[in-house]
Design a protein around this motif. Structure first.
Motif, PDB file in Angstrom:
ATOM      1  N   ILE A 159       0.853  -1.184   0.000  1.00  0.00           N
ATOM      2  CA  ILE A 159       0.000   0.000   0.000  1.00  0.00           C
ATOM      3  C   ILE A 159       0.890   1.236   0.000  1.00  0.00           C
ATOM      4  N   ASN A 160       0.360   2.328  -0.539  1.00  0.00           N
ATOM      5  CA  ASN A 160       0.963   3.649  -0.376  1.00  0.00           C
ATOM      6  C   ASN A 160       0.056   4.474   0.510  1.00  0.00           C
ATOM      7  N   VAL A 161       0.617   5.042   1.567  1.00  0.00           N
ATOM      8  CA  VAL A 161      -0.150   5.871   2.497  1.00  0.00           C
ATOM      9  C   VAL A 161       0.216   7.325   2.266  1.00  0.00           C
ATOM     10  N   LEU A 162      -0.788   8.156   2.070  1.00  0.00           N
ATOM     11  CA  LEU A 162      -0.561   9.584   1.829  1.00  0.00           C
ATOM     12  C   LEU A 162      -0.949  10.370   3.074  1.00  0.00           C
ATOM     13  N   THR A 163      -0.051  11.225   3.492  1.00  0.00           N
ATOM     14  CA  THR A 163      -0.292  12.067   4.656  1.00  0.00           C
ATOM     15  C   THR A 163       0.293  13.441   4.386  1.00  0.00           C
ATOM     16  N   GLU A 164       0.332  14.286   5.393  1.00  0.00           N
ATOM     17  CA  GLU A 164       0.834  15.632   5.168  1.00  0.00           C
ATOM     18  C   GLU A 164       2.143  15.879   5.896  1.00  0.00           C
ATOM     19  N   ASP A 165       3.057  16.501   5.198  1.00  0.00           N
ATOM     20  CA  ASP A 165       4.237  17.126   5.767  1.00  0.00           C
ATOM     21  C   ASP A 165       5.068  16.175   6.643  1.00  0.00           C
ATOM     22  N   ALA A 166       5.512  16.666   7.802  1.00  0.00           N
ATOM     23  CA  ALA A 166       6.477  15.955   8.637  1.00  0.00           C
ATOM     24  C   ALA A 166       5.881  14.770   9.379  1.00  0.00           C
ATOM     25  N   HIS A 167       4.606  14.514   9.219  1.00  0.00           N
ATOM     26  CA  HIS A 167       3.973  13.368   9.869  1.00  0.00           C
ATOM     27  C   HIS A 167       4.330  12.059   9.165  1.00  0.00           C
ATOM     28  N   ALA A 168       4.940  12.133   7.978  1.00  0.00           N
ATOM     29  CA  ALA A 168       5.062  10.972   7.105  1.00  0.00           C
ATOM     30  C   ALA A 168       5.864   9.830   7.712  1.00  0.00           C
TER      31      ALA A 168
END
Length: 243
Positions: A159-168
């Protein structure tokens, strides 16, 4: 044993003066210089370390539901650019709700509707809400998604998980803890357009995010140990398909 003159001892020999080595001004200059170099390297590399993007070959895209609108738009763009077949949204009860009410009052539901508004077809969007409000909501969301795959007999190997900024980086770590070694987890970080990530320390939001995520990542890496059966905590019931 070396002998000491009586003048070097006090309190009947309880205290004794001894010769020791100390840093000279050259030594202090070296220490300060090394400290400045280390600080520069940390400031230069901490954001790229946290805001990692490392895709894997998969047809499954996961979008964290708590992320801001710009990142949701980034999720729609990622889906359209890639060879994905399904897009899943995760997340628990909305902030301020006081707890789980229903699946449609979760960040997973909000993200699913936002993706549809950005042009993603209804039949490829699936919300998978978590029912848990806890100290590690990202992990709970990952567990809810993992259980949904199992309960619906959908084999997933990557899977690819998309999140924001420095949370990755923390997101990737917690999804790896939830899914285990059998699932290859990729991560996509959508940068915040409100500040320059190369100079994050110039912005109050950037400072809060980088420092906060650094502490949270260290905690997740060193001190967070999920239970053997996360279902025992507060299991996430199967989500209903969004229409």
């Amino acid at each position: 044993m070396p002998s000491y003159p009586s003048s070097s001892q006090r309190l009947w020999g309880i205290l004794r003066r001894k010769e020791r080595w100390g840093l000279s001004w050259r030594g202090w200059l070296l220490v300060i210089s090394v400290g400045l170099v280390v600080a520069y390297l940390v400031f230069s590399n901490i954001y790229p370390f946290l805001a990692i993007t490392l895709r894997v070959n998969t047809k499954v895209l996961v979008v964290e539901g708590w992320i801001q609108r710009y990142a949701i738009r980034g999720g729609a763009d990622e889906f359209n650019r890639g060879s994905y077949e399904r897009i899943f949204t995760t997340g628990g009860p909305e902030n301020g709700s006081g707890g789980y009410v229903n699946d449609y009052q979760t960040s997973a539901s909000w993200a699913a509707e936002a993706l549809k508004k950005f042009g993603i077809p209804d039949d490829v969007v699936q919300m998978v809400p978590s029912h848990v409000i806890g100290r590690e909501r990202t992990y709970s969301s990952a567990v809810a998604l993992r259980d949904w795959f199992h309960e619906n007999n959908i084999p997933v190997h990557s899977i690819n998980v998309l999140t924001e900024d420095a949370h990755a980086r923390r997101t990737r770590l917690l999804y790896e803890k939830a899914f285990g070694r059998d699932v290859n987890v990729g991560i996509i970080s959508v940068p915040n357009p409100d500040h320059d990530p190369r100079h994050w320390w110039r912005y109050s939001d950037g400072v809060r995010e980088v420092i906060g995520e650094s502490i949270a990542y260290i905690y997740a890496r060193l001190f967070f140990y999920p239970s053997e059966s996360p279902r025992d905590e507060k299991p996430a019931a199967p989500a209903q398909a969004s229409h």
